[in-house]
Scaffold this active site. Structure first.
Site, PDB file in Angstrom:
ATOM      1  N   HIS A 273    -135.469 -20.011 -46.254  1.00 30.81           N
ATOM      2  CA  HIS A 273    -135.250 -20.863 -47.435  1.00 30.81           C
ATOM      3  C   HIS A 273    -135.366 -20.065 -48.742  1.00 30.81           C
ATOM      4  O   HIS A 273    -135.870 -20.564 -49.741  1.00 30.81           O
ATOM      5  CB  HIS A 273    -136.272 -22.007 -47.461  1.00 30.81           C
ATOM      6  CG  HIS A 273    -136.045 -23.031 -46.391  1.00 30.81           C
ATOM      7  ND1 HIS A 273    -135.197 -24.101 -46.542  1.00 30.81           N
ATOM      8  CD2 HIS A 273    -136.549 -23.129 -45.135  1.00 30.81           C
ATOM      9  CE1 HIS A 273    -135.197 -24.838 -45.424  1.00 30.81           C
ATOM     10  NE2 HIS A 273    -136.005 -24.258 -44.558  1.00 30.81           N
ATOM     11  N   ASP A 336    -141.102 -22.478 -42.352  1.00 37.53           N
ATOM     12  CA  ASP A 336    -140.303 -23.275 -41.418  1.00 37.53           C
ATOM     13  C   ASP A 336    -138.865 -22.783 -41.339  1.00 37.53           C
ATOM     14  O   ASP A 336    -138.385 -22.091 -42.230  1.00 37.53           O
ATOM     15  CB  ASP A 336    -140.316 -24.745 -41.837  1.00 37.53           C
ATOM     16  CG  ASP A 336    -139.649 -24.953 -43.187  1.00 37.53           C
ATOM     17  OD1 ASP A 336    -139.903 -24.144 -44.095  1.00 37.53           O
ATOM     18  OD2 ASP A 336    -138.871 -25.919 -43.340  1.00 37.53           O
ATOM     19  N   GLU A 337    -138.201 -23.154 -40.268  1.00 39.84           N
ATOM     20  CA  GLU A 337    -136.755 -22.989 -40.090  1.00 39.84           C
ATOM     21  C   GLU A 337    -136.267 -21.579 -40.435  1.00 39.84           C
ATOM     22  O   GLU A 337    -135.310 -21.396 -41.180  1.00 39.84           O
ATOM     23  CB  GLU A 337    -136.008 -24.024 -40.945  1.00 39.84           C
ATOM     24  CG  GLU A 337    -136.301 -25.461 -40.548  1.00 39.84           C
ATOM     25  CD  GLU A 337    -135.553 -26.469 -41.390  1.00 39.84           C
ATOM     26  OE1 GLU A 337    -135.055 -27.455 -40.836  1.00 39.84           O
ATOM     27  OE2 GLU A 337    -135.467 -26.267 -42.625  1.00 39.84           O
ATOM     28  N   VAL A 338    -136.912 -20.577 -39.870  1.00 39.28           N
ATOM     29  CA  VAL A 338    -136.503 -19.192 -40.116  1.00 39.28           C
ATOM     30  C   VAL A 338    -135.447 -18.802 -39.091  1.00 39.28           C
ATOM     31  O   VAL A 338    -135.715 -18.758 -37.883  1.00 39.28           O
ATOM     32  CB  VAL A 338    -137.707 -18.241 -40.035  1.00 39.28           C
ATOM     33  CG1 VAL A 338    -137.264 -16.801 -40.322  1.00 39.28           C
ATOM     34  CG2 VAL A 338    -138.791 -18.667 -41.017  1.00 39.28           C
ATOM     35  N   GLU A 389    -144.155 -24.593 -37.599  1.00 43.26           N
ATOM     36  CA  GLU A 389    -143.570 -23.468 -36.877  1.00 43.26           C
ATOM     37  C   GLU A 389    -144.453 -22.229 -36.918  1.00 43.26           C
ATOM     38  O   GLU A 389    -144.424 -21.401 -35.997  1.00 43.26           O
ATOM     39  CB  GLU A 389    -142.191 -23.104 -37.460  1.00 43.26           C
ATOM     40  CG  GLU A 389    -141.104 -24.094 -37.165  1.00 43.26           C
ATOM     41  CD  GLU A 389    -140.900 -25.067 -38.303  1.00 43.26           C
ATOM     42  OE1 GLU A 389    -139.741 -25.383 -38.607  1.00 43.26           O
ATOM     43  OE2 GLU A 389    -141.901 -25.514 -38.898  1.00 43.26           O
TER      44      GLU A 389
END
Length: 539
Positions: A273, A336-338, A389
């Site tokens: 992000h 998160d969301e890497v 995560e």
């Protein structure tokens, strides 16, 4: 009696006869169910009231410290705010009928039993006792934050009779929050939100006894935070020059929140992000490679580069600044969301992982990054929050870290796992308010029970609260307030009130009344369903 006198009497009589239905009090619609006027949201832990009502004089109402009370400038400002709130309750009346009464309430006595804390914290004391009766009404708390919550409760107890008189029922309330962390997340990266919109939301949070503003201030799309250490981050990463939060803007938000007992926890989400970060700090992100690029960078970039020493110098310098700008002891590190695709394509990262004997284990590479970032936080005296995560990928975070559970797929399983590891946790998964449905979806928010997961009593004690999230893909300053309120109010009661306060049928008329109350106070809260507010406040 002259003609004017007869006209006044006629109007008063007409108003009285037109409002003989006592259940049409202060914004309440009978079709939505039965409730008492002057109901409190969120519902207190203990609330005892009688049918006896006591008139309240609004025009010169005052808040007075008792002789033994500590005094506090934060409360002095709160008294002025709530005097304005009380006055606004009668501003719609053209004629105000005030029958003679032997006893009226014209003041609320305040007993603050400790020194005035300057800034709210995770472990602040928000408990208070409130007694409203004829001879004395008194609000008592061991902290300034409890007094603030009690002031809000007192303001909600007042209601207007059919004759236009402000009254309050004889009442005793003993109250405290169920959870210490009760937050609202606003995303100001995907759509920029003006300072006025953020402050209006803080008002609404105070009316609902939320105590954490989780400011997701930057993200992939834009970097509106103006850093004095790295000014190019916003200069090149913001949508445009005026879509930024200057140091004065941030200070204004922090102070506005502080005066309402609300913490401001900023989130600077990395290593993913972070595309907007790279616009102002070109060497920060990982260069991606592609099969067609002939062994050279493709011109695209991925997450923050975890193998460079310059990365950690940058983060350290930025965090030193953030600690000065945001006084809360916590910062949200994201995590998160890497996406690992770019890391996988980069030959320098491949060589680094081979040297570290972690070839192919990109979760381990992320762990190395997060561990180094957390070490910087520890060095600077910062505690932190991370998305789930981080722990899912095996990172061992510090003992006072807070893990935020957000994924909707079996959040109960995640809560059990994280608390079994001994970490404090907050729950977000059921309360993504940016997801909307063509029905009364607040029912689901209201009935979700955070402790419904397999775990010991000690594990469930590690659950310290939760927050409602409003991600910014489809909201901006034009629609975020009605999208958020009063749906977030359902979350507010779930996090404040007792576990067994979960009956939607009983809550519906109270929430409708609270929605009308917020509208009266200038919050453009959307309707729950069919119905109306008795008074038109121009929104």
């Amino acid at each position: 009696m002259d003609k004017l006198g007869w006209l006044i009497v006629s109007v008063m009589l007409c108003r009285t006869f037109a409002n003989t239905q006592s259940d049409e009090e202060f914004g309440y619609v009978p079709s939505l169910g039965d409730t008492s006027p002057g109901s409190v949201w969120p519902q207190p832990q203990s609330h005892t009231s009688t049918a006896q009502t006591i008139p309240v004089t609004i025009e010169n109402f005052s808040f007075n410290y008792v002789a033994s009370s500590y005094q506090c400038s934060t409360l002095d400002q709160a008294f002025k705010r709530y005097q304005g709130v009380l006055r606004s309750m009668t501003s719609h009346l053209r004629l105000k009928f005030r029958p003679m009464a032997l006893q009226v309430i014209s003041a609320l006595d305040i007993n603050l039993m400790s020194l005035c804390e300057h800034y709210p914290s995770l472990h602040m004391n928000e408990a208070y006792n409130l007694v409203v009766k004829e001879d004395q009404s008194i609000l008592t708390s061991g902290s300034v934050w409890g007094i603030l919550r009690g002031l809000e409760t007192f303001s909600q107890l007042l209601w207007e009779t059919a004759t236009g008189e402000m009254v309050v029922n004889k009442t005793t309330i003993i109250d405290h929050p169920r959870y210490t962390y009760r937050g609202i997340l606003l995303d100001t990266s995907r759509h920029y939100l003006s300072l006025n919109v953020i402050l209006k939301n803080l008002d609404a949070m105070a009316y609902n006894k939320f105590n954490v503003f989780h400011w997701h201030i930057v993200d992939q799309e834009s970097f509106p935070y103006v850093s004095q250490v790295y000014p190019d981050l916003s200069r090149k990463g913001a949508y445009q020059a005026n879509y930024v939060y200057t140091p004065d803007d941030v200070a204004a938000v922090v102070e506005y929140a502080r005066l309402r007992g609300i913490r401001v926890v900023p989130e600077f989400d990395t290593p993913g992000h972070s595309l907007s970060w790279g616009l102002g700090q070109p060497d920060l992100l990982t260069p991606c490679y592609a099969s067609w690029s002939g062994g050279k960078p493709s011109g695209t970039f991925g997450p923050i580069n975890p193998i460079l020493k310059s990365t950690y110098r940058f983060i350290r310098n930025l965090f030193i600044e953030l600690k000065e700008v945001f006084p809360d002891s916590y910062i949200h590190l994201g995590g998160d969301e890497v996406s690992f695709d770019c890391w996988k394509s980069n030959p320098d990262i491949t060589n680094y992982m081979k040297q570290k004997n972690i070839t192919g284990d990109y979760a381990k590479l992320e762990e190395i990054y997060i561990r180094k970032i957390s070490e910087i936080c520890e060095e600077l005296g910062l505690s932190y929050i991370v998305w789930q995560e981080v722990v899912d990928n095996g990172v061992q975070v510090k003992c006072d870290a807070v893990v935020e559970v957000w994924k909707r797929n079996k959040p109960q399983v995640e809560l059990a796992k994280v608390t079994k590891l001994g970490y404090h946790v907050i729950i977000t998964a059921p309360w993504y308010l940016n997801r909307i449905q063509y029905r009364e979806d607040w029912y689901n928010f209201y009935q979700y029970e955070p402790t419904n997961f397999n775990g010991t009593k000690e594990q469930k004690n590690l659950l310290i609260g939760g927050e409602a999230c409003m991600w910014g893909e489809y909201v901006d300053g034009t629609n975020i307030i009605p999208r958020l309120w009063p749906r977030a109010s359902a979350v507010a009661e779930r996090l404040w009130s007792a576990k067994d306060v979960n009956n939607v049928t009983e809550a519906t008329p109270r929430l409708h009344q609270h929605r009308c109350r917020m509208v009266q106070r200038g919050i453009a809260a959307e309707p729950l369903h069919k119905g109306y507010c008795i008074h038109d406040w121009g929104i």
